[in-house]
Structures are given as structure tokens and as C-alpha cells.
Design a protein around this motif. Structure first.
Motif, PDB file in Angstrom:
ATOM      1  N   ASP A   1      28.213  11.645 -13.243  1.00 24.12           N
ATOM      2  CA  ASP A   1      27.343  11.899 -12.503  1.00 24.12           C
ATOM      3  C   ASP A   1      26.422  13.671 -11.925  1.00 24.12           C
ATOM      4  O   ASP A   1      25.627  14.003 -11.788  1.00 24.12           O
TER       5      ASP A   1
ATOM      6  N   MET B   1      32.821   4.810  -8.328  1.00 21.38           N
ATOM      7  CA  MET B   1      33.723   5.354  -7.475  1.00 21.38           C
ATOM      8  C   MET B   1      33.859   6.098  -6.651  1.00 21.38           C
ATOM      9  O   MET B   1      33.380   6.954  -7.175  1.00 21.38           O
TER      10      MET B   1
ATOM     11  N   GLN C   1      33.994  19.204  -3.625  1.00 24.11           N
ATOM     12  CA  GLN C   1      33.399  18.976  -1.824  1.00 24.11           C
ATOM     13  C   GLN C   1      34.787  18.153  -1.323  1.00 24.11           C
ATOM     14  O   GLN C   1      34.944  17.285  -1.071  1.00 24.11           O
TER      15      GLN C   1
ATOM     16  N   GLY D   1      36.685   8.185 -18.623  1.00 19.69           N
ATOM     17  CA  GLY D   1      37.263   8.703 -17.440  1.00 19.69           C
ATOM     18  C   GLY D   1      35.594   9.293 -16.892  1.00 19.69           C
ATOM     19  O   GLY D   1      36.040   9.517 -14.959  1.00 19.69           O
TER      20      GLY D   1
ATOM     21  N   ARG E   1      32.703   8.462 -15.770  1.00 19.36           N
ATOM     22  CA  ARG E   1      32.530   8.134 -14.441  1.00 19.36           C
ATOM     23  C   ARG E   1      33.474   6.313 -14.444  1.00 19.36           C
ATOM     24  O   ARG E   1      33.261   5.794 -15.016  1.00 19.36           O
ATOM     25  N   ILE E   2      34.407   6.645 -13.381  1.00 20.71           N
ATOM     26  CA  ILE E   2      35.011   5.836 -12.508  1.00 20.71           C
ATOM     27  C   ILE E   2      34.464   4.886 -12.108  1.00 20.71           C
ATOM     28  O   ILE E   2      33.973   5.346 -11.047  1.00 20.71           O
TER      29      ILE E   2
ATOM     30  N   GLY F   1      37.393  12.117 -13.416  1.00 19.67           N
ATOM     31  CA  GLY F   1      37.009  12.521 -14.149  1.00 19.67           C
ATOM     32  C   GLY F   1      36.837  14.088 -14.354  1.00 19.67           C
ATOM     33  O   GLY F   1      35.916  14.190 -15.306  1.00 19.67           O
ATOM     34  N   ALA F   2      37.742  14.585 -13.558  1.00 18.53           N
ATOM     35  CA  ALA F   2      37.063  16.170 -12.568  1.00 18.53           C
ATOM     36  C   ALA F   2      38.546  16.392 -12.645  1.00 18.53           C
ATOM     37  O   ALA F   2      38.886  17.033 -13.724  1.00 18.53           O
TER      38      ALA F   2
HETATM   39  P1  AMP Z   1      32.844  15.474  -5.865  1.00 13.81           P
HETATM   40  O1  AMP Z   1      33.522  14.423  -5.089  1.00 13.81           O
HETATM   41  O2  AMP Z   1      30.869  14.432  -5.673  1.00 13.81           O
HETATM   42  O3  AMP Z   1      32.917  16.831  -5.144  1.00 13.81           O
HETATM   43  O4  AMP Z   1      32.813  14.915  -7.006  1.00 13.81           O
HETATM   44  C1  AMP Z   1      34.018  16.216  -8.008  1.00 13.81           C
HETATM   45  C2  AMP Z   1      34.051  15.848  -9.045  1.00 13.81           C
HETATM   46  O5  AMP Z   1      34.514  14.328  -9.229  1.00 13.81           O
HETATM   47  C3  AMP Z   1      32.748  16.741  -9.845  1.00 13.81           C
HETATM   48  O6  AMP Z   1      33.565  16.818 -10.946  1.00 13.81           O
HETATM   49  C4  AMP Z   1      32.733  14.452  -9.879  1.00 13.81           C
HETATM   50  O7  AMP Z   1      31.773  14.402 -11.404  1.00 13.81           O
HETATM   51  C5  AMP Z   1      33.519  13.567 -10.688  1.00 13.81           C
HETATM   52  N1  AMP Z   1      33.888  12.409  -9.657  1.00 13.81           N
HETATM   53  C6  AMP Z   1      33.206  11.840  -8.811  1.00 13.81           C
HETATM   54  N2  AMP Z   1      32.995  10.666  -8.366  1.00 13.81           N
HETATM   55  C7  AMP Z   1      33.242  10.130 -10.072  1.00 13.81           C
HETATM   56  C8  AMP Z   1      33.375   9.126 -10.502  1.00 13.81           C
HETATM   57  N3  AMP Z   1      34.120   7.779  -9.635  1.00 13.81           N
HETATM   58  N4  AMP Z   1      34.225   8.861 -12.285  1.00 13.81           N
HETATM   59  C9  AMP Z   1      34.609  10.326 -12.356  1.00 13.81           C
HETATM   60  N5  AMP Z   1      34.339  11.454 -11.696  1.00 13.81           N
HETATM   61  C10 AMP Z   1      33.738  11.293 -10.847  1.00 13.81           C
END
Ligand code: AMP
Ligand code: TRP
Length: 355
Positions: A172, A219, A34, A206, A208-209, A46-47
Motif C-alpha cells: 500500500d 487487513m 504509525q 506478505g 498485502r495481507i 508486510g513490514a
Molecule cells: P501503517 O499501519 O499504515 O502505519 O503501516 C505500517 C507498515 O505496515 C507499512 O509498511 C504498511 O505497508 C504495512 N502494512 C499495513 N497493512 C498491511 C497489510 N494488510 N499487509 C501487509 N503490509 C501491511
């Protein structure tokens, strides 16, 4: 310190499949992120880092999901800036438009179109059970947008449009990918084999940081305090300060374990950025206390982000680079998406076409 290049070599690549004739078919990968600002090292570790590491071994589609970002309140200027910034982050982190299709979701109208069609095979109860909806609505489900509720169906559309096999994400997103499989299977059984059932690709480390100021929570971009995360754009002094202030566990041993959530998280971050194992780090810091460990960790993070940040400065000075990449990406994505949608509409009996 090796920086981003070392990190990328540490990640195992996705195996390619051998076809009968001996030719190799690349696995189809799709992921989304996003454009909601504050891209942090959780998103990276994580990604994004995994997308980059696997891109030469896979057939990749990466999407800046601006329609998903509308599920929470946005402004025109804010969204535009976040899309541009995220495009630059993806390029600076190493996504290569020659190896990956990189585009903005709303440039391909088949995404919201397929979302609507999949809504018809999605159960209200399935969506109500999504933990991300429960978290983000925070019990305010009378006033949050209907888009927040329907968010996972748009995500399913993203994934299913491209016959995706693997979805590299953080922990997540596991539940959303499982829902995508359920939706695809239900569609296939009602209308005939149409969609590939995707699998989440979640790395053991990594995925789930945790937040620096509260190691029991992940995070998060939307955290109330910037001490929750290290943004990819934080300067060296900010990174040092945030790590110095990071919550630690009781005691003074630099060890990982269930009773040590804060140190486990910091050791994970250190290991992923330096390419070393947690046990190597535990040995190195035995008896040396938190101060020495945190000081070194800060330098490891600063060094690993430095090449990405240098590239970000260049890209920010030349917005046309991202604009060209996204325009080319949208064109290639549209080609695939429109071919798939023709099949889907036909399977469902929509429109007034040939019998
Ligand atoms: P988002 O920021 O929600 O669009 O997430 C983008 C990507 O980053 C997704 O694959 C999430 O699973 C990953 N992600 C978001 N927060 C974390 C976190 N704290 N640790 C690891 N991966 C994360
Ligand atoms: N929901 C994902 C997140 O918050 C972002 C996303 C949208 C996504 N569509 C996707 C991730 C498709 C993987 C595949 O992180």
C-alpha cells in the motif's frame, strides 16, 4: 514450531554494495509506522519482520511517525499509549538499537521543517491522486484534516532526510515512495543534486495481507470489526476463534489461486509464519478440508507470536527500556537530520546566512 526465529531466516537479506577499495557500504534503509494501535500480523508480515531480517546487513533508521498519526483525530492519552506500545512491539519483534536507529518522529523537528520546504515542489494534483488519501477521506474531503492531504509530503521528508536508498514497506505504500522519488527529482533539478532517489523494497510475499473477514480488502488497523485482523497482542484463544471464523471460499480444497482469495491469504499467512512453501502446504492438506487446515494454522500463528508476546509482557513492565532506546535514537537521528537540513536550507537560499 520454529516461531519468529524461523520466519526471520526465511527472508532474504539486502545485498551490501562493494566499494572500490573492497570495503563494504551498508545500504541506507528507512521505514516508518504509525502509532495508531492494533498492530496486526499484516504490519508484522508486510513490514516489521523484513526490517528485523535485514537489519544486520543495512544502515537502518526506523521511525514511529506520531506526526502522521495526527492526520486522523487523536487524544493525548491515546497517542502516548500507542507510541509506548509500538516502541515495545518493535523491540519485542527484534529491532535492535545497536543495529538500528529507532526514534519518534516529533523528537526530530527537521521532519516537519523539510515537509514544508518540499510542499513547495509538490503539486496539488499529485496529492489529490493518492489512493490512500482517497480511501481514508472516504469522499469526505470537505471535512478531513489538511494533514491527511499533506501526509505523503511528510513521508517524503522522512525518507529524504536520511539519504535513504531502500524503503521496506507493504504494497500500500508503493505509491507514496514513487511520489517521494518525483519530489526528490524535481527538487534536484531545481536546486541541484541534493536528495538520493529511494526505492520501495516490497517483498513478493506478505506485502498485502488481506482481512480475515473480507479477503478482498487489506487487513487494517482501523477496521470496524476486530475479526478483520489478528493483533500481535491477541491471546491464543482469540487467535483460534478469529481463524475459525475467517471467511473461506466456496468449495473445500485448500488451494491458492485467483478464484480462491480467502484460502490464498490464509496459505500465505501459514507459509510465512512456518517457513514452508504454499505448494508444500497444498499437498499436506489435499482432501482434508478447511477445518483441519484452520486448526493447524491457528497453532502456527499462536506459536510464532508467543516469543514476541512474552517479550512484550517484560517490556510493558519496564517502560524505561523503550524510553532509553527512543531517547538515544532521537539523538542519533537529529545529528543526521540537522546536517542534511543545513545543506537543504542553503541550496534553497533560506535564512540570512553567508552569501
Ligand atoms: P501503517 O499501519 O499504515 O502505519 O503501516 C505500517 C507498515 O505496515 C507499512 O509498511 C504498511 O505497508 C504495512 N502494512 C499495513 N497493512 C498491511 C497489510 N494488510 N499487509 C501487509 N503490509 C501491511
Ligand atoms: N505512511 C506509512 C504507512 O501508513 C508510514 C510512514 C510514514 C512511512 N513515513 C514513512 C513508511 C516513511 C515508510 C517510510 O504505512
Amino acid at each position: 514450531m520454529g516461531g519468529a526465529a524461523t520466519v526471520q531466516r526465511e527472508v532474504e537479506t539486502v545485498p551490501v554494495r562493494e566499494r572500490a577499495g573492497g570495503s563494504v557500504q551498508r545500504r541506507r534503509v528507512f521505514s516508518g509506522i504509525q502509532p495508531s494501535g492494533n498492530f496486526h500480523i499484516g504490519n508484522y508480515l508486510g513490514a516489521i519482520r523484513n526490517w528485523v531480517a535485514q537489519q544486520s546487513a543495512s544502515d537502518n533508521v526506523f521511525c514511529i511517525v506520531d506526526l502522521h498519526a495526527l492526520s486522523l483525530p487523536t487524544t493525548r492519552e491515546g497517542l502516548r499509549r500507542n507510541i509506548q506500545d509500538l516502541a515495545n512491539v518493535l523491540l519485542a519483534a527484534g529491532l535492535d538499537p545497536d543495529q538500528s536507529i529507532i526514534f519518534v518522529q516529533s523528537d526530530v523537528p527537521e521532519h516537519p521543517e523539510l515537509c514544508w520546504l518540499l510542499n513547495s515542489v509538490t503539486q496539488f494534483g499529485e496529492l489529490r491522486r493518492m489512493t490512500q488519501f482517497k480511501d481514508k477521506s472516504g469522499g469526505q474531503d470537505e471535512s478531513v484534516s489538511a494533514a491527511l492531504f499533506d501526509y505523503p509530503v511528510l513521508q517524503a521528508a522522512d525518507i529524504l532526510l536520511y539519504d535513504t536508498e531502500l524503503v521496506p514497506v507493504g504494497e500500500d505504500q508503493k505509491q507514496h515512495v514513487e511520489l517521494t522519488r518525483d519530489i526528490a527529482a524535481r527538487f534536484n533539478s531545481r536546486y541541484g543534486q541534493t536528495f538520493v532517489l529511494p526505492e520501495a523494497d516490497i517483498k513478493p510475499d506478505g506485502a498485502r495481507i488481506m482481512a480475515l473477514d473480507d479477503p478482498t480488502k487489506k487487513m487494517s488497523k482501523s477496521a470496524a470489526s476486530p475479526n478483520n485482523y489478528i493483533a500481535l497482542t491477541d491471546d491464543a484463544d482469540t487467535i483460534r476463534r478469529k481463524i475459525r471464523r475467517a471467511v473461506t471460499d466456496s468449495g473445500s480444497d485448500v488451494t491458492s489461486g485467483r478464484d480462491k482469495p480467502a484460502l490464498s491469504n490464509l496459505l500465505t499467512i501459514y507459509g510465512l509464519f512456518s517457513g514452508e512453501s504454499v505448494s508444500t502446504l497444498e499437498e499436506r492438506y489435499a482432501g482434508r478440508g478447511y477445518g483441519a487446515f484452520k486448526g493447524d494454522l491457528a497453532e502456527v500463528v499462536v506459536d510464532a507470536l508467543a516469543p514476541i508476546q512474552r517479550r512484550l509482557v517484560e517490556l510493558a513492565a519496564d517502560p524505561d527500556v523503550a524510553r532509553r532506546v527512543l531517547a538515544g535514537g532521537a539523538e542519533r537521528a537529529r545529528e543526521r537530520a540537522s546536517a542534511k537540513m543545513e545543506i537543504v536550507r542553503n541550496r534553497m537560499g533560506l535564512g540570512f546566512g553567508p552569501p
